[in-house]
Design a protein around this motif. Structure first.
Motif, PDB file in Angstrom:
ATOM      1  N   TYR A 110     -15.697  26.893 -15.330  1.00 30.26           N
ATOM      2  CA  TYR A 110     -15.283  25.769 -14.482  1.00 30.26           C
ATOM      3  C   TYR A 110     -16.197  25.661 -13.259  1.00 30.26           C
ATOM      4  CZ  TYR A 110     -12.505  22.901 -11.348  1.00 30.26           C
ATOM      5  OH  TYR A 110     -12.105  21.935 -10.465  1.00 30.26           O
ATOM      6  N   SER A 111     -16.524  26.786 -12.667  1.00 34.65           N
ATOM      7  CA  SER A 111     -17.423  26.806 -11.505  1.00 34.65           C
ATOM      8  C   SER A 111     -18.771  26.198 -11.869  1.00 34.65           C
ATOM      9  CB  SER A 111     -17.622  28.233 -10.995  1.00 34.65           C
ATOM     10  OG  SER A 111     -16.407  28.782 -10.555  1.00 34.65           O
ATOM     11  N   MET A 112     -19.282  26.557 -13.043  1.00 39.52           N
ATOM     12  CA  MET A 112     -20.573  26.019 -13.477  1.00 39.52           C
ATOM     13  C   MET A 112     -20.495  24.517 -13.700  1.00 39.52           C
ATOM     14  SD  MET A 112     -22.948  28.226 -13.389  1.00 39.52           S
ATOM     15  CE  MET A 112     -24.055  26.985 -13.999  1.00 39.52           C
ATOM     16  N   GLU A 113     -19.386  24.037 -14.251  1.00 40.85           N
ATOM     17  CA  GLU A 113     -19.220  22.598 -14.446  1.00 40.85           C
ATOM     18  C   GLU A 113     -19.261  21.869 -13.103  1.00 40.85           C
ATOM     19  OE1 GLU A 113     -19.106  20.633 -17.188  1.00 40.85           O
ATOM     20  OE2 GLU A 113     -19.571  22.440 -18.315  1.00 40.85           O
ATOM     21  N   CYS A 114     -18.617  22.454 -12.099  1.00 38.45           N
ATOM     22  CA  CYS A 114     -18.607  21.834 -10.769  1.00 38.45           C
ATOM     23  C   CYS A 114     -20.003  21.841 -10.151  1.00 38.45           C
ATOM     24  CB  CYS A 114     -17.608  22.543  -9.856  1.00 38.45           C
ATOM     25  SG  CYS A 114     -15.897  22.261 -10.344  1.00 38.45           S
ATOM     26  N   ILE A 115     -20.714  22.942 -10.281  1.00 36.57           N
ATOM     27  CA  ILE A 115     -22.077  23.019  -9.741  1.00 36.57           C
ATOM     28  C   ILE A 115     -22.964  21.998 -10.435  1.00 36.57           C
ATOM     29  CG2 ILE A 115     -24.140  24.484  -9.615  1.00 36.57           C
ATOM     30  CD1 ILE A 115     -22.142  26.866  -9.149  1.00 36.57           C
ATOM     31  N   ASN A 156     -14.852  33.100  -0.788  1.00 29.64           N
ATOM     32  CA  ASN A 156     -14.462  33.129  -2.196  1.00 29.64           C
ATOM     33  C   ASN A 156     -15.536  32.453  -3.049  1.00 29.64           C
ATOM     34  OD1 ASN A 156     -13.122  33.174  -4.646  1.00 29.64           O
ATOM     35  ND2 ASN A 156     -11.264  32.204  -3.895  1.00 29.64           N
ATOM     36  N   ALA A 157     -16.054  31.329  -2.557  1.00 26.78           N
ATOM     37  CA  ALA A 157     -17.114  30.625  -3.279  1.00 26.78           C
ATOM     38  C   ALA A 157     -18.366  31.502  -3.374  1.00 26.78           C
ATOM     39  CB  ALA A 157     -17.443  29.311  -2.577  1.00 26.78           C
ATOM     40  N   ALA A 158     -18.707  32.174  -2.288  1.00 27.09           N
ATOM     41  CA  ALA A 158     -19.882  33.055  -2.285  1.00 27.09           C
ATOM     42  C   ALA A 158     -19.717  34.170  -3.317  1.00 27.09           C
ATOM     43  CB  ALA A 158     -20.106  33.636  -0.896  1.00 27.09           C
ATOM     44  N   TYR A 159     -18.512  34.697  -3.438  1.00 32.31           N
ATOM     45  CA  TYR A 159     -18.230  35.739  -4.424  1.00 32.31           C
ATOM     46  C   TYR A 159     -18.472  35.207  -5.839  1.00 32.31           C
ATOM     47  CZ  TYR A 159     -15.594  39.070  -7.251  1.00 32.31           C
ATOM     48  OH  TYR A 159     -15.230  39.979  -8.210  1.00 32.31           O
ATOM     49  N   LYS A 160     -17.958  34.003  -6.122  1.00 31.55           N
ATOM     50  CA  LYS A 160     -18.130  33.398  -7.445  1.00 31.55           C
ATOM     51  C   LYS A 160     -19.600  33.095  -7.717  1.00 31.55           C
ATOM     52  CE  LYS A 160     -13.492  31.377  -7.660  1.00 31.55           C
ATOM     53  NZ  LYS A 160     -12.927  32.669  -7.808  1.00 31.55           N
ATOM     54  N   VAL A 161     -20.303  32.589  -6.698  1.00 29.14           N
ATOM     55  CA  VAL A 161     -21.725  32.280  -6.826  1.00 29.14           C
ATOM     56  C   VAL A 161     -22.515  33.544  -7.138  1.00 29.14           C
ATOM     57  CG1 VAL A 161     -23.763  31.618  -5.471  1.00 29.14           C
ATOM     58  CG2 VAL A 161     -21.724  30.158  -5.474  1.00 29.14           C
ATOM     59  N   ASN A 162     -22.229  34.625  -6.424  1.00 30.68           N
ATOM     60  CA  ASN A 162     -22.956  35.873  -6.660  1.00 30.68           C
ATOM     61  C   ASN A 162     -22.746  36.398  -8.077  1.00 30.68           C
ATOM     62  OD1 ASN A 162     -24.208  35.963  -4.170  1.00 30.68           O
ATOM     63  ND2 ASN A 162     -22.514  37.056  -3.212  1.00 30.68           N
ATOM     64  N   ALA A 163     -21.536  36.243  -8.612  1.00 36.38           N
ATOM     65  CA  ALA A 163     -21.271  36.671  -9.993  1.00 36.38           C
ATOM     66  C   ALA A 163     -22.108  35.834 -10.963  1.00 36.38           C
ATOM     67  CB  ALA A 163     -19.788  36.542 -10.313  1.00 36.38           C
ATOM     68  N   LEU A 164     -22.205  34.531 -10.710  1.00 40.39           N
ATOM     69  CA  LEU A 164     -22.996  33.655 -11.581  1.00 40.39           C
ATOM     70  C   LEU A 164     -24.490  33.953 -11.473  1.00 40.39           C
ATOM     71  CD1 LEU A 164     -21.014  30.337 -11.031  1.00 40.39           C
ATOM     72  CD2 LEU A 164     -21.150  31.670 -13.150  1.00 40.39           C
ATOM     73  N   ILE A 165     -24.940  34.315 -10.278  1.00 38.77           N
ATOM     74  CA  ILE A 165     -26.347  34.696 -10.098  1.00 38.77           C
ATOM     75  C   ILE A 165     -26.636  35.984 -10.868  1.00 38.77           C
ATOM     76  CG2 ILE A 165     -28.028  35.559  -8.405  1.00 38.77           C
ATOM     77  CD1 ILE A 165     -26.768  33.559  -6.394  1.00 38.77           C
ATOM     78  N   GLN A 166     -25.750  36.968 -10.745  1.00 45.06           N
ATOM     79  CA  GLN A 166     -25.930  38.246 -11.444  1.00 45.06           C
ATOM     80  C   GLN A 166     -25.963  38.066 -12.960  1.00 45.06           C
ATOM     81  OE1 GLN A 166     -22.800  40.782  -9.989  1.00 45.06           O
ATOM     82  NE2 GLN A 166     -23.972  41.395  -8.168  1.00 45.06           N
ATOM     83  N   LYS A 167     -25.202  37.101 -13.461  1.00 45.60           N
ATOM     84  CA  LYS A 167     -25.166  36.854 -14.906  1.00 45.60           C
ATOM     85  C   LYS A 167     -26.310  35.949 -15.356  1.00 45.60           C
ATOM     86  CE  LYS A 167     -20.249  37.692 -15.506  1.00 45.60           C
ATOM     87  NZ  LYS A 167     -18.987  37.195 -16.060  1.00 45.60           N
ATOM     88  N   GLY A 168     -27.087  35.439 -14.395  1.00 47.79           N
ATOM     89  CA  GLY A 168     -28.259  34.646 -14.741  1.00 47.79           C
ATOM     90  C   GLY A 168     -28.017  33.178 -15.012  1.00 47.79           C
ATOM     91  N   TYR A 169     -26.869  32.634 -14.560  1.00 49.28           N
ATOM     92  CA  TYR A 169     -26.558  31.231 -14.826  1.00 49.28           C
ATOM     93  C   TYR A 169     -26.995  30.276 -13.717  1.00 49.28           C
ATOM     94  CZ  TYR A 169     -24.032  32.543 -18.987  1.00 49.28           C
ATOM     95  OH  TYR A 169     -23.711  33.022 -20.235  1.00 49.28           O
ATOM     96  N   ILE A 170     -27.121  30.788 -12.510  1.00 51.26           N
ATOM     97  CA  ILE A 170     -27.615  29.967 -11.399  1.00 51.26           C
ATOM     98  C   ILE A 170     -28.567  30.795 -10.553  1.00 51.26           C
ATOM     99  CG2 ILE A 170     -25.637  28.403 -11.267  1.00 51.26           C
ATOM    100  CD1 ILE A 170     -24.681  29.999  -8.835  1.00 51.26           C
TER     101      ILE A 170
END
Length: 177
Positions: A62-67, A88-102
């Motif tokens: 869902y976060s990726m869809e919003c981005i 909270n957003a920074a936490y979600k962003v960092n998880a997505l960065i670590q997984k290589g999606y953003i």
């Protein structure tokens, strides 16, 4: 076919040659269409679990869809659209960065600011849902006359651009200074 009173599920009843048949309401058709696209997407995602390719949680998807919808938002803009705090957003962003999606990309206009950009890995993931839309579009082009498709596209554009003001992307983006 004549429309009548709403049936027990909220659908209309129609008289078809003396027989009462249930007719779906427009809102039911929209929900069914949305559900079918969503189910197809989930089928594709779950099929990748066997290959260990699906690494996003539901919230991360869902976060990726919003981005994606926002373009290349800042963390603050992303937080605003999600309705969550900046930490909270920074936490979600960092998880997505670590997984290589953003990835975070420094702003050209304000070097203190970073924008969130989907990576190739995200676009491969996104293709799971957009590919089915292309299949359905091809089937519609085979089934309907060009005039019908043109009218449908016009109506859907009005729905998405005028009749869904709660999802107007511009309202979540900071105006340029």
């Amino acid at each position: 076919m004549r429309r009548g009173a709403a049936g027990p599920e909220g659908n209309d009843k129609a008289d078809c040659g003396g027989e009462q048949i249930e007719v779906m309401k427009f809102s039911d058709v929209i929900v069914e269409l949305y559900n079918k696209f969503r189910i197809y997407f989930y089928m594709q995602v779950f099929s990748r679990f066997e290959k260990r390719e699906a690494t996003l949680t539901t919230v991360e998807s869902y976060s990726m869809e919003c981005i994606r919808a926002l373009g290349e938002p800042t963390v603050q803009e992303f937080a605003g659209m999600m309705g969550i705090s900046a930490p909270n957003a920074a936490y979600k962003v960092n998880a997505l960065i670590q997984k290589g999606y953003i990835e975070k990309v420094r702003s050209e206009s304000d070097r203190r600011e970073y924008h969130l950009r989907p990576t190739r890995r995200f676009w491969e993931y996104y293709e799971l849902s957009s590919s089915y839309a292309k299949i359905v579009e091809r089937r519609c082009r085979e089934r309907f006359a060009p005039e019908e498709l043109e009218k449908l596209e016009e109506m859907l554009t009005i729905i998405t651009e005028e009749l869904m003001p709660e999802l107007e992307i511009k309202r979540f983006l900071r105006s340029p200074d």
